[in-house]
Motif scaffolding. Sequence first.
Motif, PDB file in Angstrom:
ATOM      1  N   MET C 301       0.827  -1.209   0.000  1.00  0.00           N
ATOM      2  CA  MET C 301       0.000   0.000   0.000  1.00  0.00           C
ATOM      3  C   MET C 301       0.865   1.264   0.000  1.00  0.00           C
ATOM      4  SD  MET C 301      -3.038   1.213  -0.173  1.00  0.00           S
ATOM      5  CE  MET C 301      -4.201  -0.099   0.254  1.00  0.00           C
ATOM      6  N   LEU C 302       1.871   1.302   0.868  1.00  0.00           N
ATOM      7  CA  LEU C 302       2.691   2.504   0.968  1.00  0.00           C
ATOM      8  C   LEU C 302       3.481   2.747  -0.322  1.00  0.00           C
ATOM      9  CD1 LEU C 302       3.855   2.131   4.661  1.00  0.00           C
ATOM     10  CD2 LEU C 302       2.521   4.025   3.725  1.00  0.00           C
ATOM     11  N   ALA C 304       2.645   1.754  -3.340  1.00  0.00           N
ATOM     12  CA  ALA C 304       1.700   2.155  -4.389  1.00  0.00           C
ATOM     13  C   ALA C 304       1.257   3.603  -4.180  1.00  0.00           C
ATOM     14  CB  ALA C 304       0.491   1.218  -4.402  1.00  0.00           C
ATOM     15  N   GLN C 305       1.027   3.975  -2.912  1.00  0.00           N
ATOM     16  CA  GLN C 305       0.666   5.362  -2.607  1.00  0.00           C
ATOM     17  C   GLN C 305       1.794   6.296  -3.050  1.00  0.00           C
ATOM     18  OE1 GLN C 305       0.692   6.269   1.561  1.00  0.00           O
ATOM     19  NE2 GLN C 305      -0.636   8.061   1.366  1.00  0.00           N
ATOM     20  N   ASN C 308       1.808   6.783  -6.759  1.00  0.00           N
ATOM     21  CA  ASN C 308       0.708   7.662  -7.158  1.00  0.00           C
ATOM     22  C   ASN C 308       1.043   9.130  -6.881  1.00  0.00           C
ATOM     23  OD1 ASN C 308      -1.412   6.491  -8.500  1.00  0.00           O
ATOM     24  ND2 ASN C 308      -2.778   6.341  -6.742  1.00  0.00           N
ATOM     25  N   LEU C 309       1.626   9.389  -5.719  1.00  0.00           N
ATOM     26  CA  LEU C 309       1.941  10.773  -5.358  1.00  0.00           C
ATOM     27  C   LEU C 309       3.057  11.333  -6.244  1.00  0.00           C
ATOM     28  CD1 LEU C 309       1.748  10.572  -1.456  1.00  0.00           C
ATOM     29  CD2 LEU C 309      -0.007  11.357  -3.067  1.00  0.00           C
ATOM     30  N   ALA C 311       3.587  10.470  -9.295  1.00  0.00           N
ATOM     31  CA  ALA C 311       3.029  10.669 -10.635  1.00  0.00           C
ATOM     32  C   ALA C 311       2.167  11.922 -10.703  1.00  0.00           C
ATOM     33  CB  ALA C 311       2.212   9.451 -11.053  1.00  0.00           C
ATOM     34  N   GLN C 312       1.651  12.351  -9.565  1.00  0.00           N
ATOM     35  CA  GLN C 312       0.780  13.531  -9.554  1.00  0.00           C
ATOM     36  C   GLN C 312       1.230  14.473  -8.438  1.00  0.00           C
ATOM     37  OE1 GLN C 312      -3.292  13.338 -10.625  1.00  0.00           O
ATOM     38  NE2 GLN C 312      -3.332  11.108 -10.726  1.00  0.00           N
ATOM     39  N   ARG C 315      -1.077  17.159  -6.723  1.00  0.00           N
ATOM     40  CA  ARG C 315      -2.278  16.823  -5.954  1.00  0.00           C
ATOM     41  C   ARG C 315      -2.066  17.076  -4.469  1.00  0.00           C
ATOM     42  NH1 ARG C 315      -6.086  13.799  -9.355  1.00  0.00           N
ATOM     43  NH2 ARG C 315      -7.186  13.172  -7.462  1.00  0.00           N
TER      44      ARG C 315
END
Lengths: 378, 378, 378
Positions: C301-302, C304-305, C308-309, C311-312, C315
């Motif tokens: 989870m960490l 993958a999070q 995601n962060l 990549a963006q 946000r």
Amino acid sequence: MYLKNTWYVACTPDEIVGKPLGRRICGEAMVFFRGPDDQVTAVEDFCPHRGAPLSLGFMRDGHLVCGYHGLTMGPEGKCVSMPGQRVAGIPAIRRFPVIERYGFIWVWAGDAELADPAKLHHLPWAEDPQWAYGGGLYHIQCDYRLMIDNLMDLTHETYVHASSIGQPEIEEAAPATRVEGDEVVTSRFMENIKAPPFWQAALRGNGLADDVPCDRWQICRFTPPSHVLIEVGVAHAGHGGYDADAQYKASSIVVDFITPETETSIWYFWGMARNFKPHDAALTATIQAGQGKIFSEDLEMLEAQQRNLLAQPERRLLKLNIDAGGVQSRKILDRLLEREVQERAALVAARAAASGTAAGTAATRPATVIHPVTQGSH
Amino acid sequence: MYLKNTWYVACTPDEIVGKPLGRRICGEAMVFFRGPDDQVTAVEDFCPHRGAPLSLGFMRDGHLVCGYHGLTMGPEGKCVSMPGQRVAGIPAIRRFPVIERYGFIWVWAGDAELADPAKLHHLPWAEDPQWAYGGGLYHIQCDYRLMIDNLMDLTHETYVHASSIGQPEIEEAAPATRVEGDEVVTSRFMENIKAPPFWQAALRGNGLADDVPCDRWQICRFTPPSHVLIEVGVAHAGHGGYDADAQYKASSIVVDFITPETETSIWYFWGMARNFKPHDAALTATIQAGQGKIFSEDLEMLEAQQRNLLAQPERRLLKLNIDAGGVQSRKILDRLLEREVQERAALVAARAAASGTAAGTAATRPATVIHPVTQGSH
Amino acid sequence: MYLKNTWYVACTPDEIVGKPLGRRICGEAMVFFRGPDDQVTAVEDFCPHRGAPLSLGFMRDGHLVCGYHGLTMGPEGKCVSMPGQRVAGIPAIRRFPVIERYGFIWVWAGDAELADPAKLHHLPWAEDPQWAYGGGLYHIQCDYRLMIDNLMDLTHETYVHASSIGQPEIEEAAPATRVEGDEVVTSRFMENIKAPPFWQAALRGNGLADDVPCDRWQICRFTPPSHVLIEVGVAHAGHGGYDADAQYKASSIVVDFITPETETSIWYFWGMARNFKPHDAALTATIQAGQGKIFSEDLEMLEAQQRNLLAQPERRLLKLNIDAGGVQSRKILDRLLEREVQERAALVAARAAASGTAAGTAATRPATVIHPVTQGSH
């Protein structure tokens, strides 16, 4: 350089049975799931709470529950509940228009307000019970246009697929290419040839002799954004070839939906639709296995070609007559890409006018607002 | 920073038996194959048609056939045929001068018109039937100069190869380094020592007692661009050491051809040439296996050293007396690199004068011209 | 963005038994070893001779010997000997202050002259024989602050650790967060619940019934730079919960030392300290295995999070009430980071004043001087 305001195949229904599916399409990280009433939904794969991928979560009562802290996402990209939280202030995340049809989930990767179901590629065979379909999915590290080139010039079968569908007669038959609106058709006809192994098996599968002279055809049709459907078949020679009566031939449609993942990678949905023995599931499985093996032979070549082109970006490629199908397809894509730029400019202007502000993109991609923290010590 | 106008070992003949070999050398993607009349050829590993690597193709009648669409490449970098195509207009691709000699394929990675067979490193032992050779190839992620340093300072044997050829007496014997023109020689002599395991085996292989006091020598010779040949051996003590009669010693030449792949990776051709029992193939195999194991011990250290240096590019290294061999070799390389810059500038000027235009590089690297498309719809 | 002038857990004593350990901490490649008198030392993992990682070497008489050419490094970062060399002129390499205490090796990653043993996190339980400890180490590709967030909001247990320590009652119990100086405390209390599987096992391990209603508590305490210690436990209901007598409860401290490796990776030292049956080694092993399995569930989870962060990056994340622990911890970190910037500026000024030159950093990171080469031909 791919179109975004268009429908791409995103996944197949079996990929979202009881669970979400994360997939990047046209550069956008999306999560697909089957919401309440069994409708398929696609939203950003980014939980508005802490940015975890929603695709690591699970389905509960038709809603997607984030696997990190339980934020529950509804089909509209709006959080519908979260334990211990008021959710009204949690900003929505981007939703992507989706259509489920023809056995595929299709997604509109660009501006949602331009999504038009009427623009979906029409596939009559996919809804005709006289046709059967089997296929698969490959992930390939190449520009989607290299795959279009590959499929619009089947000369490569003689080399890449020498042991199955290739034969010297392919390259001896010059292809003819024509443009029909936004579509490109490249055809090849071979007469009085020996059927190659794949087609011998298809003839047998159709109850026909596999050792007699045949006519063979390949009619490749490019349809934007990146679909190549190929009418292929063999007929016992002397019965009219492509136009022969069904009892003398084995024919089918090679189906290729090429969905860009990034600028240099694709999701390649390949398959074969046939209108003989459509209810013979064993035959479908046999064809699918054979096609899967053949189509996997393209992977190494396309990925190696892509690496070579990236290493020498200044090199220009030749455009021979056999390349005309790909060349014409790219011309159409260039024209449509130019049109999309104009459409998006008009859209931004319209949004700005509608909102009376300069923040014209708010409608489809809301800025993530900081929700007031209710905890006192904050 | 490597020389390009020089001969490097590219591959061995066994690597191109009946098939092409793709290999990047000095940053250039090359494909090697044995053409008509068995002559070895090297051209760009880039099909002029669609950019596929030619090394994925196959040999037919001494020509290299591209595995994608069948373009057939001749030994001069000119397409000789392609099914259904006129090939006169297909642009040639770059050809690299090649020499096959001494059991290796050598390539000139730079300007073809400067390639001079007389500049090939002369290796008398490689053509002498009284000598035998066995070796191998390692791919290592390090600057080629780190390997030169490694081989010009054998102090590391005590640590990296402690169980085979290392022994404390190595570091107790100070090396002497001298420069001879463009070559550097670093020598070490040890007297009245116990032979380490590798050399005990070599003494036995040569029919000599392995448990008596020995003299040992290591004479490392750097020759540009990146060759290190090391005379190594042991003799029963009291018979003259290096100069002892053949009946009292086991000696050989450690052969190291270091070919840059990129700035930070190499093709490392290692081997051993010996002039005792040259026809004993089993002994050759035993030595080759032992040397291969020993030389593999350098890989981890060199790759870790390279990563450390890349992470701290501003750090300067120490130059101790034991490093003199590498230091002097790098000085020679720096001088030759400077000379190559001048030679290439002169070459560009000469080309421009010859062609009467500014496009002076056309002779060796033709721009890929767009071939007129013969297909009408294009 | 991590503090450097602070103590981090670097490794555990078992990692440096008889051998050096290379580990990157706060971006610095360090090598840890036990020097003369058994004192632990940390220096740069970079041999001043040729840049090889010292961690590839070996220990000899309490000194670290480089595995490439035998440079022998002493505990102060000074070369103490090298075969055949005068070592006085070999420049020292950077040394990092180290403390061995509480069963861990701690390192001060920043300016050595600011290292203050009094600033070490005080851990009374680690020196109390009535307590036992078991733990492990995970390497995770995420910003250390994402792990702090994770541990300061245990709501995630319901989702990430559903089968072991998660239960719906966690998210139904609102957490309370308070700031105490540089520390943050987030607490949750649940009453009359069923103990989840991990705690049922702990109750049994402590000789208590595991099927009666319980009270449960989680008191998470963040201490800079990146430690989260969590008092956790269950008590048979009706005996005072957290304050219940020891005979009615199973409680322990979850220990989390999060050491940044780079901006987006961590060394995560996790463990559990307990004050029941402290001498039961089998129980310690059982708890350690169970905790290891549970804590491994956070990794995917960490990471993958984090992806995601990255990549963006534009946000923003939500800050809900459950996030208050992480939010407050980050505020403290921001304040301390700002203070560190000022301290380091003052330090540089002080160094410049002390040396009378502008080269103020020489004291802790000496420039690598070129040692005069003693070999004549150089």
